[in-house]
Each structure stands twice: as C-alpha cells, then as structure tokens.
Design an enzyme around this catalytic site. Structure first.
Site, short mmCIF file in Angstrom:
data_model
loop_
_atom_site.label_atom_id
_atom_site.label_comp_id
_atom_site.label_asym_id
_atom_site.label_seq_id
_atom_site.Cartn_x
_atom_site.Cartn_y
_atom_site.Cartn_z
N GLY A 255 -3.56 38.83 -2.58
CA GLY A 255 -4.79 38.80 -3.39
C GLY A 255 -4.89 39.73 -4.46
O GLY A 255 -5.23 39.31 -5.42
N PHE A 256 -4.98 40.98 -3.89
CA PHE A 256 -4.90 42.11 -5.09
C PHE A 256 -6.08 42.13 -5.87
O PHE A 256 -6.17 42.71 -6.83
CB PHE A 256 -3.65 42.00 -5.84
CG PHE A 256 -2.52 41.92 -5.13
CD1 PHE A 256 -2.02 42.71 -4.32
CD2 PHE A 256 -1.65 40.85 -5.52
CE1 PHE A 256 -0.71 42.57 -3.39
CE2 PHE A 256 -0.72 40.51 -4.62
CZ PHE A 256 -0.08 41.33 -3.63
N THR A 484 -1.13 41.75 4.66
CA THR A 484 -1.07 43.05 4.92
C THR A 484 -0.92 43.50 6.43
O THR A 484 -0.45 44.86 6.53
CB THR A 484 -1.94 44.07 4.00
OG1 THR A 484 -3.28 43.54 4.38
CG2 THR A 484 -1.47 43.78 2.61
N ARG A 661 -7.35 57.67 10.28
CA ARG A 661 -6.36 57.12 11.40
C ARG A 661 -5.42 56.11 10.68
O ARG A 661 -6.04 55.17 10.04
CB ARG A 661 -7.13 56.77 12.51
CG ARG A 661 -6.45 56.44 13.60
CD ARG A 661 -7.54 56.21 14.90
NE ARG A 661 -6.83 56.00 16.00
CZ ARG A 661 -7.53 56.06 17.21
NH1 ARG A 661 -8.80 56.20 17.29
NH2 ARG A 661 -6.77 55.78 18.10
N LYS A 666 4.23 50.97 10.73
CA LYS A 666 5.05 50.12 10.14
C LYS A 666 4.32 49.33 8.79
O LYS A 666 4.95 49.30 7.86
CB LYS A 666 5.73 48.97 11.12
CG LYS A 666 6.86 48.26 10.44
CD LYS A 666 7.38 47.03 11.23
CE LYS A 666 8.49 47.70 12.10
NZ LYS A 666 9.09 46.71 12.90
N LYS A 734 -9.61 55.23 7.18
CA LYS A 734 -10.04 55.31 5.60
C LYS A 734 -9.82 53.86 4.83
O LYS A 734 -10.34 53.57 3.90
CB LYS A 734 -9.71 56.42 4.83
CG LYS A 734 -10.18 57.66 5.43
CD LYS A 734 -9.82 58.91 4.52
CE LYS A 734 -10.81 60.31 4.99
NZ LYS A 734 -10.14 61.40 4.18
N GLY A 737 -5.29 50.08 1.09
CA GLY A 737 -4.94 49.02 0.44
C GLY A 737 -4.61 49.52 -1.12
O GLY A 737 -3.94 48.96 -1.86
N GLU A 738 -5.46 50.26 -1.57
CA GLU A 738 -5.60 50.72 -2.95
C GLU A 738 -5.06 52.16 -3.36
O GLU A 738 -4.59 52.19 -4.40
CB GLU A 738 -7.05 50.27 -3.63
CG GLU A 738 -7.93 49.57 -2.72
CD GLU A 738 -8.47 48.39 -3.52
OE1 GLU A 738 -8.70 48.21 -4.62
OE2 GLU A 738 -9.36 47.63 -2.81
MO1 MOS Z 1 -9.22 44.83 -4.21
S1 MOS Z 1 -9.05 45.01 -6.13
O1 MOS Z 1 -11.21 45.32 -3.95
O2 MOS Z 1 -9.10 43.39 -3.71
#
Ligand code: MOS
Length: 777
Positions: A255-256, A484, A661, A666, A734, A737-738
């Site tokens: 998605g990103f 993910t 945490r 993996k 926390k 992803g970004e």
């Molecule tokens: Mo992210 S850019 O909030 O999917």
C-alpha cells in the site's frame, strides 16, 4: 533519563511474541489460496475498464460511446452524462469532503478535466478483454486548455495555504526568533533540496469488486489500507447508512500510503455495479495507477542552519514549495522532523503551494519525514565537514534530551544506543574523515550515516476474542495486513495473551463487520491492534476469574479477584501457583462452549499510561501524560561510485532502530529491509517525470520508473534496540512501517559525498548529477 519504571509492565509475559515466527499466511500466499480484492469470482461477475483523459486541462465537448456500445458483451458505458448521481460528492459546494476521500473532486460528475489520466468513461462488459476493447472505441472530443504541470512552471501561481494536509497541519511554524539567531550565528549554511515525484507502485494495483446484496446494501472487496475509512467514504457518497456498506480486504499487495484513502475508481465501480445490477470488478492498469491513487509530490526545500563554531545548532529555517492539484492543499509536512531531530533553540518553517493540473498527491511512506530528513541530514553532514567534526560526533553534540519542538520529555528514546550499535556493526570509527579520498581499484568508496525518527501517532481500535473450551480461539479486528505480517504478529500477541500456542489461534482481519480498527497507516496498526487484542484477552480472563471465585468446585472458590492471575492458560493464585486449574475445566463445569471478550487499544495512550506511572511513583509526576512519543534509528551506508560512469552502488548497509517492543524478529527485520530499499530507490532511482507542456507522465510504467532490484541491494544488517516504553500503549509497541525509510536517502547522499566530494541535493542521485558540477557547500 529515567524512563523505564520496572513497575509498569507492557503486554503479556514473554512467550512467542518477539520470536521470528514464520508468516501464518505464507502457505496461502505461495499456493495462491490467498484471495486479493480482484480475485473474487462472484456469480454474474462483470468487468469494468476505465477510459481516461489524454488532456490535462479543459472540458469534454462530447463523448461518442456508440461504437463501444455495439460491441458484443458490453453492458454499459458510463460517462458524466449518464452516470447515476451520488448523494453527495467530495466536491459539493459546502466545501466539506466526504470522510476518507482525498479528492475534493470526483471525475465523471461533470465535464471539467483537471488532470491527464482522469476517468472520463467506464465500460462494463462480460469479459475483461471485451471491456478493454470497447473502452478503446470511446471517442472523446475536448476543449483543450494549456495546463500547468508543476510549481516550477513560470506561469504557476504560488500561494500560502495557511494549512496543509487537509487542514491537519499548520503551514507556518515558529519557535523563538530563528531569523535573528541565524543572523548572529558564527556558522551559517544554506542549501536547496529538490525531490522528484515518486509513485508508490504496490505490486497489487488499486482494485475493487463491488456487489449489491440488496438495492440498499453494498459489499466491496477493496484494495485498501483501511476498510472502515473506505466504508465511511462510500456510505457518505452513496447516501447509505454506514453499516449498509461492507468493505472486505483479506490480503493486500502493498500500500505504502496510496491505499490509505478512498479513490475515484472505487466509487465509480460501486455506482456501475448498482446501475448494471451485477457485480463489477475493476483493477487499475499500471499506467492508471500513476494517476489514480496519488503520489509523493515534486518539491523544493530550502534549509538554512546557524551554528556555533563548536557545532552547536542555533537556528533552523525551512521553506518548502510543492505542487498540488486544482482542488487540494495536500503537502507532506517535512518540517516536523526538522523541528525535533536535534536540540536547536530556534526554528521556523513555512510552506507554499502551486496548483498544477495533476491528480492530488497523498501520503507516501513516511510522508514528510522521508524528504524532510533528506534536507536536515544532508545539511548536518555539510556542517560536520565545515567544522572538521565526525558526522556522528556532531549529532551527539546536538542530541535532543527532550523534544525541542514541544519541550516535552520523550516517552523513550533509544537513539544513542542506535548510534553506538550501528557504528560498531559498520566499523564507523575506521572512517577516513576526508571526502573523495578512499579508493578501491577504480571505485570511489564513501561512508555516510543519517538519523531516523517517526512519531507515534494517536490512534485507537477494538478487538474481539472468542475463547473456546476446547482450547482454541478466534481473534478478530478489522485491521489490514499490507503484506508486512499483521496476521502473523497478531496471532503471536493473541497466543501469549491467552496462554495458547499460536497454532490454536485464528486471527481474522480486513472486514467492516469485525471490530473497528484504524487505517493501517501512519505506522499505527501494530501498536493499536496488538493492544486491543491484549485488552480483549484481559476481558476474557476477568470474566473467567469472576466465574471461578463463585464456583464452589473451583480451587479458586472465594478467592479475591485481584489475587488471581492467568498463567499459560491456567487460572491460579498469584501467591500459590498450585492453587488453580486450566480454564477449560472451569468452562466445562459452567457448560460454556466458549466465552467472548472485547477490548480497545489506544496508540499514543501516553496520557493514561503516564497518569498510572505518576500515581505509582511521584518522581514521575511532572511527566504524566506529557510525553513526546517517537521511534528513532540510525542508518550507515557504504557506496562505491564509478568515477567515469557516475554510477552509484550501495555495497554495505546497517540500520539499527529503537521502536519499542518488536513483535516478530523476522517480519520486523523484513519490514526494515523493505523500507530501506524503498528509501534507496528514492535516493538513486525513483522519479516520475511529468511532461512540462502536456502535464502527462512520460514514464508511467515499471520499465521506465526504476526501482531497485535484488542486484542493486547488498546484504543488509538490521538490528533493534531492546526498548521498553511504558507510556505508548498497553503493548509498548511503536510501529516500524515508516521509520524504516526515514533518513535513508540522506545516508546514501552523504556516502556519495564522502566518496566523491560532490554534494547532490537533487533526488534521485542519477549518474548525470555525479558527473555534473554539483558543488560542495
Ligand atoms: Mo502510510 S504513508 O500512512 O500508509
């Protein structure tokens, strides 16, 4: 900083959480059993194909659909002239957008063309091939006007938006008198950074399968990062109560950010399905993906820095100019990270926009933090060279012990450990301080580093746990797994929270009929959903404990609630583990086949957590609920540059992150690797080029929009700092992803400078820029 009070536990006792469990959905994915949103073979399914505008600005004079309609198998051709009207459109006159719709403008509601690639017709046929063919027969005649392609066009009018990001962020930020501080600073640097347009390019394009179960009840299988947000947007636009729109997303092929909102093709598909009375499936082509779901905007940043002779920051002034669409004020808020990454007493930021004839830009992985970190982390590198300081030493000199943008204490900050561990793994101490001085054969070798940070955004969600007496559980939350690992990590969290092995858990997500979860965006899903599952499991145990202490046959009969704990599926006395029994025995006596619990998790629940900590320890009183919550990290990069060809190869990579945490060693490692590669792509390759006369993308495909392939990426070393954050949420998670891509392009650019002595401030760093005359500060 004392930030790990041992008395405040987060989440269940260690078990499978954190372990490198294989993906629970791995087998379904490799065998093709996992069904994506365009893979539902519904009875009577029809196929929708969009015809899009060749021009970027003007009006539709006429559309001739006669030839398309004559083709066999064609059910309908929709245009702005015959598409049924929506209850409300995002561009209704009151200026209020439909919730979750990024477009204050919806194509096919009128004859205006705002951007090339805008949908002008939707053909529905009984096969995909017939629909594609018929769409090619639709003839559109336009009244064409000269478009504006970007803010760089001399005809573009720059304006001050006052607010950016849908009004969520201020376009002006000011802390102290940065201008006076800069003027008085002994060391002053100014640099201009440009960033190309980037497209998300998930493997799975935007896709919708819409079926009306009744005239007023819609189900949509949708490639979205948020089923609830899509549900709300569709319900608003179609004029239905929210619960009469069901959105399902069982699997997502990436998605990103581009699947974070409801886009035009989804609305159009739902409308078409209603009009033809059959299910309609529509998937964007790769080309349509470039104008269908947003992008990271083209932008220029000017950053000015004032420092003492010793390298202590005194002032930062940031200005950003970028292109937006004719109807939106979206801009990534780059200045946020620049305002908090280092201890600097004064700060100022402002944004300006120009309207181009383009589809609106939108969230793109680390929106703001990714390009913002490029500017600050490159300029810090310049400052280090200017003062003959090691870049890492300079960062430690300006280490922010509190959040300088708010003055708050951090809920936790493991950045010092990230620097130390990363430097050790990379061998940073062996770095030759001189730029352009290290060779290996013909190659120029360079080492660069950069800091990463990403906020813990506030968010909340809910989950349901159904525990069966036979020892298995169904756990549900309407979250999305972007690919993910949400299925996997939530299975682990449920297993530990319930004291069951992961094989006994079935975790279900991606459906608006499940408990509401937030959009899987802004890195909030892991923390929010895991915390809600943990809370829902607690709810189950509390119900069972109440049952046990009233049950005369239970070893816990008449015990006090607060003395009973759950340990690996057993209810037992805190002080005497022998006094207790497995939950199954209790449920059997009570003739319960299953028991249900629900819970909500808050991400960014620092206030309540802080209150609890302060109540337990008065020393923390002034910190209660006053924390700034961020994850941090550090990247170290080695490049080899061919001095004759200007090609850059990343040859070594080390990333160390402190993100609370870690739920699965993996999948977390894989996500950091993925985000770093995303950043390396932005640093060295990724750029969508908009033709300046026609405002059309000239490389809207994966042949000409270059992204890294395996051969471009070395073995990557990824580690996490063991970080316990008691303030964030019930699980202390926390999100990663970004942050995985923040600082990446700067680490690469800094390595390129170290290799060549050339400072490239224009992303991507393509060979022409290395061979050109980019100057040092
Ligand atoms: Mo992210 S850019 O909030 O999917």
């Amino acid at each position: 900083m004392e930030n790990e009070p041992a008395f405040f536990e987060t989440g269940p006792k260690a078990g499978v959480v954190g372990q490198p469990l294989n993906r629970v959905d791995g087998r379904d994915k490799v065998t093709g059993r996992a069904r994506y949103s365009a893979e539902y073979a519904l009875p009577g399914l029809t196929y929708g194909v969009l015809k899009t505008s060749e021009i970027a600005k003007g009006r539709i004079r006429s559309i001739d659909t006669a030839a398309a309609l004559k083709e066999p198998g064609v059910l309908a051709v929709f245009t702005h002239e015959n598409l049924p009207r929506l209850a409300r459109t995002p561009n209704d006159a009151d200026g209020k957008k439909a919730i979750g719709a990024p477009m204050g403008f919806l194509p096919m509601t009128g004859d205006v063309i705002h951007y090339a690639g805008q949908a002008v017709a939707l053909v529905v046929a009984d096969t995909f091939e017939r629909a594609t063919h018929a769409a090619a027969l639709v003839r559109v005649s336009y009244l064409t006007e000269q478009p504006i392609a970007a803010y760089t066009d001399p005809r573009a009018e720059l304006f001050d938006p006052q607010k950016i990001q849908d009004g969520k962020a201020d376009a002006h930020v000011r802390r102290g008198d940065a201008r006076a501080a800069l003027a008085a600073a002994p060391v002053q640097l100014t640099a201009v950074y440009t960033h190309a347009i980037n497209h998300h390019n998930p493997m799975e394009p935007g896709a919708t399968t819409a079926v009306w179960e009744a005239p007023d009840r819609l189900t949509v299988y949708e490639a979205t990062q948020g089923v609830t947000r899509t549900q709300k947007a569709l319900a608003t636009m179609l004029g239905l109560p929210q619960d009469q729109v069901r959105v399902i997303t069982k699997y997502l092929g990436g998605g990103f950010g581009c699947k974070g909102s409801c886009w035009p093709h989804t609305v159009l598909t739902a409308q078409a399905a209603k009009a033809v009375g059959r299910p309609v499936k529509l998937a964007l082509t790769r080309q349509q993906q470039y104008t269908g779901m947003g992008h990271r905007e083209d932008q220029t940043q000017t950053l000015r820095l004032g420092a003492s002779k010793e390298g202590k920051l005194l002032a930062l002034i940031h200005e950003k100019t970028s292109t937006t669409s004719p109807w939106d004020n979206y801009a990534e808020s780059n200045s946020k990270i620049i305002n908090l990454l280092y201890d600097c007493p004064t700060f100022e930021a402002s944004y300006q926009l120009a309207r181009g004839n383009v589809m609106t830009s939108t969230f793109t992985r680390a929106p703001g933090e990714a390009p913002g970190s490029f500017a600050i982390e490159c300029l810090m590198d310049d400052l280090a060279y200017r003062l003959n300081l090691d870049p890492l030493q300079l960062r430690l000199l300006n280490y922010a012990e509190r959040d300088p943008s708010t003055g708050q204490a951090w809920s936790s900050k493991g950045l010092r450990q990230c620097y130390a561990r990363g430097a050790e793994l990379f061998g940073w101490s062996k770095r030759n301080p001189k730029a352009g001085a290290t060779r290996d054969g013909r190659a120029l070798v360079g080492w660069g580093m950069a800091t990463a940070s990403y906020p813990v955004h506030s968010s909340q969600g809910t989950a349901r746990v159904r525990l069966f007496a036979d020892g298995h559980a169904v756990v549900q939350s309407g979250a999305t797994d972007l690919g993910t690992g949400t299925y996997t990590v939530m299975t682990q969290v449920a297993a530990d929270s319930l004291g069951l092995p992961p094989e006994k858990i079935r975790f279900e997500l991606g459906d608006t009929t499940l408990p509401t979860a937030p959009n899987s965006g802004g890195s909030v899903a892991a923390g929010t959903v895991s915390s809600s599952i943990y809370a829902a499991a607690q709810d189950v145990w509390q119900k069972l404990i109440k049952l046990a202490i009233k049950d005369s046959k239970s070893p816990l009969f008449k015990a006090r609630t607060e003395d009973v704990v759950m340990e690996k599926g057993r209810l037992q006395l805190k002080q005497d583990a022998t006094k207790g029994e497995p939950f199954a025995a209790l449920m059997k006596r009570a003739e319960l086949s299953d028991i249900e619990g629900s819970g909500s998790g808050k991400y960014g629940a620092g206030y309540e957590a802080g209150q609890a900590v302060a109540a337990a320890d008065p020393a923390h009183k002034d910190e209660a609920g006053q924390h700034s919550m961020h994850s941090f990290g550090a990247h170290f990069c080695e490049v080899r540059v061919d001095p004759d060809l200007g090609t850059v190869r990343v040859t070594r990579w080390v990333s160390v992150h402190a993100a609370g945490r870690i739920l699965n060693a993996k999948t977390a490692r894989s996500q950091i690797i993925g985000g770093s590669i995303f950043g390396i792509g932005a640093a060295l390759m990724e750029a969508t080029h908009r033709d300046r006369h026609y405002a059309r993308y000239v490389n809207a495909d994966l042949a000409d929009y270059h992204i890294p392939v395996n051969a471009d990426i070395p073995d990557m070393t990824v580690e996490f700092i063991d970080e316990h954050d008691p303030y964030i949420n019930a699980m202390g998670v926390k999100g990663i992803g970004e942050i995985s891509m923040v600082g990446v392009s700067a680490a690469v650019a800094n390595a390129v400078f170290h290799a060549t002595g050339k400072r490239v401030r224009d992303l991507p760093i393509t060979p022409d820029k290395i061979l050109g005359t980019a100057a040092a500060v």
